[in-house]
Design a protein around this motif. Structure first.
Motif, PDB file in Angstrom:
ATOM      1  N   ARG A 172       0.819  -1.209   0.000  1.00  0.00           N
ATOM      2  CA  ARG A 172       0.000   0.000   0.000  1.00  0.00           C
ATOM      3  C   ARG A 172       0.857   1.264   0.000  1.00  0.00           C
ATOM      4  O   ARG A 172       1.990   1.264   0.467  1.00  0.00           O
ATOM      5  N   PRO A 173       0.296   2.386  -0.488  1.00  0.00           N
ATOM      6  CA  PRO A 173       1.013   3.673  -0.439  1.00  0.00           C
ATOM      7  C   PRO A 173       1.224   4.125   1.001  1.00  0.00           C
ATOM      8  O   PRO A 173       0.594   3.607   1.938  1.00  0.00           O
ATOM      9  N   TYR A 174       2.078   5.116   1.161  1.00  0.00           N
ATOM     10  CA  TYR A 174       2.350   5.696   2.478  1.00  0.00           C
ATOM     11  C   TYR A 174       1.775   7.103   2.504  1.00  0.00           C
ATOM     12  O   TYR A 174       2.150   7.960   1.701  1.00  0.00           O
ATOM     13  N   ASP A 175       0.859   7.340   3.426  1.00  0.00           N
ATOM     14  CA  ASP A 175       0.147   8.611   3.520  1.00  0.00           C
ATOM     15  C   ASP A 175       0.921   9.585   4.420  1.00  0.00           C
ATOM     16  O   ASP A 175       1.159   9.287   5.589  1.00  0.00           O
ATOM     17  N   ILE A 176       1.314  10.739   3.878  1.00  0.00           N
ATOM     18  CA  ILE A 176       2.043  11.725   4.682  1.00  0.00           C
ATOM     19  C   ILE A 176       1.182  12.943   5.015  1.00  0.00           C
ATOM     20  O   ILE A 176       1.707  13.998   5.371  1.00  0.00           O
ATOM     21  N   SER A 177      -0.124  12.799   4.931  1.00  0.00           N
ATOM     22  CA  SER A 177      -1.012  13.942   5.185  1.00  0.00           C
ATOM     23  C   SER A 177      -0.729  14.594   6.532  1.00  0.00           C
ATOM     24  O   SER A 177      -0.761  15.825   6.663  1.00  0.00           O
ATOM     25  N   ASP A 178      -0.457  13.781   7.562  1.00  0.00           N
ATOM     26  CA  ASP A 178      -0.247  14.303   8.911  1.00  0.00           C
ATOM     27  C   ASP A 178       1.211  14.230   9.345  1.00  0.00           C
ATOM     28  O   ASP A 178       1.512  14.426  10.522  1.00  0.00           O
ATOM     29  N   ASP A 242      10.627   1.104  -4.760  1.00  0.00           N
ATOM     30  CA  ASP A 242       9.733   2.100  -5.359  1.00  0.00           C
ATOM     31  C   ASP A 242       8.877   2.858  -4.357  1.00  0.00           C
ATOM     32  O   ASP A 242       7.936   3.545  -4.759  1.00  0.00           O
ATOM     33  N   ILE A 243       9.211   2.780  -3.074  1.00  0.00           N
ATOM     34  CA  ILE A 243       8.330   3.428  -2.100  1.00  0.00           C
ATOM     35  C   ILE A 243       8.305   4.940  -2.288  1.00  0.00           C
ATOM     36  O   ILE A 243       7.313   5.607  -1.971  1.00  0.00           O
ATOM     37  N   HIS A 244       9.357   5.530  -2.848  1.00  0.00           N
ATOM     38  CA  HIS A 244       9.355   6.977  -3.085  1.00  0.00           C
ATOM     39  C   HIS A 244       8.240   7.378  -4.059  1.00  0.00           C
ATOM     40  O   HIS A 244       7.787   8.529  -4.042  1.00  0.00           O
ATOM     41  N   GLU A 245       7.796   6.438  -4.894  1.00  0.00           N
ATOM     42  CA  GLU A 245       6.728   6.712  -5.839  1.00  0.00           C
ATOM     43  C   GLU A 245       5.348   6.538  -5.214  1.00  0.00           C
ATOM     44  O   GLU A 245       4.337   6.903  -5.825  1.00  0.00           O
ATOM     45  N   ARG A 246       5.302   5.963  -4.015  1.00  0.00           N
ATOM     46  CA  ARG A 246       4.021   5.683  -3.370  1.00  0.00           C
ATOM     47  C   ARG A 246       3.819   6.484  -2.095  1.00  0.00           C
ATOM     48  O   ARG A 246       3.027   6.126  -1.232  1.00  0.00           O
ATOM     49  N   VAL A 247       4.564   7.579  -1.962  1.00  0.00           N
ATOM     50  CA  VAL A 247       4.362   8.519  -0.866  1.00  0.00           C
ATOM     51  C   VAL A 247       3.272   9.497  -1.301  1.00  0.00           C
ATOM     52  O   VAL A 247       3.441  10.239  -2.272  1.00  0.00           O
ATOM     53  N   LYS A 248       2.129   9.484  -0.616  1.00  0.00           N
ATOM     54  CA  LYS A 248       0.949  10.219  -1.070  1.00  0.00           C
ATOM     55  C   LYS A 248       0.405  11.123   0.020  1.00  0.00           C
ATOM     56  O   LYS A 248       0.665  10.936   1.206  1.00  0.00           O
ATOM     57  N   VAL A 249      -0.342  12.128  -0.408  1.00  0.00           N
ATOM     58  CA  VAL A 249      -1.172  12.932   0.468  1.00  0.00           C
ATOM     59  C   VAL A 249      -2.605  12.494   0.269  1.00  0.00           C
ATOM     60  O   VAL A 249      -3.041  12.255  -0.862  1.00  0.00           O
TER      61      VAL A 249
END
Length: 253
Positions: A172-178, A242-249
């Motif tokens: 799954r992507p990694y959510d950096i919203s907070d 590829d986790i840098h491509e799955r860092v999302k807001v």
């Protein structure tokens, strides 16, 4: 392997953490923040601390030195606080200690700025290990001697709480919203170019070898501690690519 020490004095509980860590002295005359096998998620929290802390150290991040701490439950008999007494009694044997950074300040993003490069490295690492506990509400960062230090990784690698679903969870992507450092325009792509090539099978084998066997024993679905160590390494090796491509807001497509 991590240095082994033994608790000689329980000083005080640290009630900022949900798992009630304690400040202790050990027989090497060091002072440590101690996390207990009898608290919260138990030994899995300690495993996450070891894997993430030792991996972060090898990648060049500043993290407190980790040790294993032997605890004699008889220390709990003298504790007036019933909650602390029960915690000490239920945590006999090997626990985890983190070197106490005396005088450190909790990180405040309004008071301490970091560069996009440093923010990117930290965000990339948090994405790699799926650290869900680095929010602006609870950064789990300290300022010590003018530099940022990473602490408290027990809530990382959440897939190890459900091994049958680990592969799907790790994809799954990694959510950096907070995320505590989102406001500093973290350069995650640059961090990935620098750090991803360092995540190798050899490095992960070295890191997971630091986990005491006793914290890996009797895990359903695994034949041995080494079998479980390899299971810890696999998602990290896969995510690094590829986790840098799955860092999302939240809300991004």
């Amino acid at each position: 392997m991590l240095t082994e020490v033994t608790v000689t004095r329980y000083i005080t509980p640290l009630r900022e953490g949900g798992s009630l860590p304690g400040l202790v002295e050990a027989d090497d005359r060091g002072t440590y923040v101690m996390k207990f096998t009898g608290a919260g998620q138990g030994r899995k929290t300690l495993v996450a601390e070891v894997v993430c802390g030792e991996l972060a150290r090898r990648l060049g991040f500043r993290v407190p030195r980790l040790v294993t701490i032997g605890l004699d439950p008889v220390l709990g008999l003298a504790e007036p606080d019933q909650e602390v007494q029960e915690l000490l009694k239920s945590s006999a044997g090997r626990n985890l200690g983190m070197h106490f950074l005396s005088g450190a300040l909790g990180y405040d993003p309004l008071a301490f700025r970091v560069s996009p490069e440093e923010a990117g490295r930290i965000v990339w690492f948090d994405a790699l290990v799926n650290n869900v506990d680095r929010s602006w509400r609870n950064p789990n960062l300290l300022m010590w001697q003018g530099e940022v230090w990473l602490i408290d990784h027990g809530a990382s690698m959440i897939w190890h709480h459900n091994w049958p679903g680990a592969e799907a969870s790790a994809a799954r992507p990694y959510d950096i919203s907070d995320h505590a450092l989102r406001a500093f325009a973290p350069d995650v792509a640059r961090a990935g170019l620098e750090l991803a090539p360092l995540i190798t099978e050899e490095l992960l084998a070295e890191v997971t070898a630091e986990i005491p066997d006793v914290w890996l024993a009797d895990e359903p679905g695994f034949d041995s501690p080494d079998d479980l160590r390899r299971a810890y390494a696999r998602p990290l090796l896969a995510r690094a690519a590829d986790i840098h491509e799955r860092v999302k807001v939240k809300g991004d497509q």
